[in-house]
Design an enzyme around this catalytic site. Structure first.
Site, PDB file in Angstrom:
ATOM      1  N   ASN A   9       0.864  -1.184   0.000  1.00 58.19           N
ATOM      2  CA  ASN A   9       0.000   0.000   0.000  1.00 58.19           C
ATOM      3  C   ASN A   9       0.900   1.234   0.000  1.00 58.19           C
ATOM      4  O   ASN A   9       1.498   1.562   1.019  1.00 58.19           O
ATOM      5  CB  ASN A   9      -0.886  -0.041   1.261  1.00 58.19           C
ATOM      6  N   TRP A  10       0.985   1.866  -1.159  1.00 59.16           N
ATOM      7  CA  TRP A  10       1.896   3.007  -1.275  1.00 59.16           C
ATOM      8  C   TRP A  10       1.327   4.269  -0.617  1.00 59.16           C
ATOM      9  O   TRP A  10       2.009   5.282  -0.527  1.00 59.16           O
ATOM     10  CB  TRP A  10       2.205   3.291  -2.753  1.00 59.16           C
ATOM     11  N   LYS A  11       0.078   4.206  -0.219  1.00 55.26           N
ATOM     12  CA  LYS A  11      -0.608   5.351   0.401  1.00 55.26           C
ATOM     13  C   LYS A  11      -0.462   6.600  -0.488  1.00 55.26           C
ATOM     14  O   LYS A  11      -0.351   6.476  -1.704  1.00 55.26           O
ATOM     15  CB  LYS A  11      -0.078   5.605   1.817  1.00 55.26           C
ATOM     16  N   HIS A  94      -9.517   0.866   5.025  1.00 53.11           N
ATOM     17  CA  HIS A  94      -8.241   1.091   5.707  1.00 53.11           C
ATOM     18  C   HIS A  94      -8.475   2.017   6.913  1.00 53.11           C
ATOM     19  O   HIS A  94      -9.285   2.940   6.838  1.00 53.11           O
ATOM     20  CB  HIS A  94      -7.232   1.712   4.734  1.00 53.11           C
ATOM     21  N   GLU A  96      -6.869   4.406   8.050  1.00 48.44           N
ATOM     22  CA  GLU A  96      -6.658   5.836   7.787  1.00 48.44           C
ATOM     23  C   GLU A  96      -7.920   6.454   7.178  1.00 48.44           C
ATOM     24  O   GLU A  96      -8.233   7.617   7.424  1.00 48.44           O
ATOM     25  CB  GLU A  96      -5.431   6.031   6.881  1.00 48.44           C
ATOM     26  N   GLU A 164      -5.383  -5.466  10.594  1.00 50.45           N
ATOM     27  CA  GLU A 164      -4.410  -4.406  10.851  1.00 50.45           C
ATOM     28  C   GLU A 164      -4.738  -3.705  12.161  1.00 50.45           C
ATOM     29  O   GLU A 164      -5.579  -2.789  12.185  1.00 50.45           O
ATOM     30  CB  GLU A 164      -4.450  -3.380   9.715  1.00 50.45           C
ATOM     31  N   GLY A 170       2.060   2.106  10.735  1.00 53.42           N
ATOM     32  CA  GLY A 170       2.923   3.274  10.576  1.00 53.42           C
ATOM     33  C   GLY A 170       3.600   3.712  11.859  1.00 53.42           C
ATOM     34  O   GLY A 170       4.128   4.824  11.935  1.00 53.42           O
ATOM     35  N   SER A 210       3.324  -2.229  10.367  1.00 52.99           N
ATOM     36  CA  SER A 210       4.777  -2.134  10.564  1.00 52.99           C
ATOM     37  C   SER A 210       5.533  -3.406  10.183  1.00 52.99           C
ATOM     38  O   SER A 210       6.497  -3.786  10.857  1.00 52.99           O
ATOM     39  CB  SER A 210       5.090  -1.724  12.016  1.00 52.99           C
ATOM     40  N   GLY A 231       2.763  -1.192   4.318  1.00 49.32           N
ATOM     41  CA  GLY A 231       2.709   0.231   3.988  1.00 49.32           C
ATOM     42  C   GLY A 231       4.099   0.781   3.727  1.00 49.32           C
ATOM     43  O   GLY A 231       4.674   0.603   2.646  1.00 49.32           O
ATOM     44  N   GLY A 232       4.684   1.404   4.740  1.00 51.62           N
ATOM     45  CA  GLY A 232       5.979   2.084   4.602  1.00 51.62           C
ATOM     46  C   GLY A 232       7.043   1.266   3.873  1.00 51.62           C
ATOM     47  O   GLY A 232       7.728   1.783   2.975  1.00 51.62           O
TER      48      GLY A 232
END
Ligand code: PEP
Length: 254
Positions: A9-11, A94, A96, A164, A170, A210, A231-232
């Site tokens: 997930n490149w967000k 998600h 977020e 998640e 994150g 993470s 993600g990151g």
């Protein structure tokens, strides 16, 4: 047998040219790894370009969000029909989006239904917040999220669930493999009660929060965990490649 899956997930990261660069770094390496579904989810504006770059490879494409109406006066939104033309997967619910864009269980349910109707495979995200975890309410929260997101849905048709825990996203503070395995096993039990044992056994449930090249193996060794939503670490080609490679190796022997 559930095919493991690693989804990146490149967000809200990467311009179109940065996305091109990242895909070019990933493409050959990912293509050499078997036995794992490799999915990348760039921002909407890069989907069409990335789709051309991965044509002919084993990399699959996903979007990060969707609107539930098919078309019309919804300025700025992206419909299931537009996405179905471009990609196979779509991340829905998600944390977020729940947190910053006030997405409710009802909206998420409409999005899942719309995605399935359009032939897209939802990656449905669920997970408890820190205070809920600390109050021992994880199972209660997960049960309610599953109930609302899947209300009225009879066939899961390729849907994937990502567990998640919000406190792990994150933050660099991942769950332990054991913790995640326990909650994922609980999710599978809920799915089994609603859809039957066979559907639950075939359903892929990922862990997200993470995940890095350093801790991926701990999650992938768990029998209930079928992969990860990353993600990151999905923005660094070497890190993402390492997570996918480790998943392929570990899942072949467990
Ligand atoms: C995510 O975006 O779904 C996620 C798990 O992020 P991170 O890996 O950065 O925690």
């Amino acid at each position: 047998m559930r095919v493991p899956m690693i989804a990146g997930n490149w967000k809200m990261n990467t311009t179109v040219s940065e996305a091109i660069e990242l895909v070019n770094e990933l493409r050959r390496g990912l293509d050499e790894i078997d036995n794992v579904d490799k999915v990348i989810c760039p921002p909407f504006v890069s989907l069409a370009t990335v789709r051309e770059l991965i044509r002919g490879s084993s990399i699959k494409l996903g979007a990060q969000n969707i609107y539930f109406e098919a078309k019309g006066a919804y300025t700025g939104e992206i419909s299931p029909l537009m996405l179905a033309d471009l990609c196979e997967f779509v991340i829905i619910g998600h944390s977020e989006r729940r947190q910053y864009f006030n997405e409710t269980g009802e909206m998420i349910n409409k999005k899942v239904q719309a995605a399935l109707r359009a032939g897209l495979k939802p990656i449905l995200c669920i997970g408890e917040r820190l205070e809920e975890n600390e109050a021992g309410r994880t199972e209660e929260v997960i049960t309610e999220q599953l109930r609302s997101s899947l209300a009225g849905i009879e066939h899961l048709s390729g849907l994937v669930i990502a567990y998640e825990p919000v406190w792990a996203i994150g933050t660099g503070r991942a769950a332990t493999g054991k913790q995640a395995n326990k909650t994922i096993s609980f999710i599978r039990r809920i799915i089994s009660q609603k859809y039957g044992k066979e559907i639950a056994q075939d359903l892929r449930i990922l862990y997200g929060g993470s995940v890095t090249a350093d801790n991926a193996a701990e999650f992938m060794r768990q029998l209930e965990i079928d992969g990860a939503l990353v993600g990151g670490a999905s923005l660094k080609a070497n890190e993402f490649l390492s997570i996918v490679k480790q998943t392929s190796e570990i899942k072949q022997v467990t």
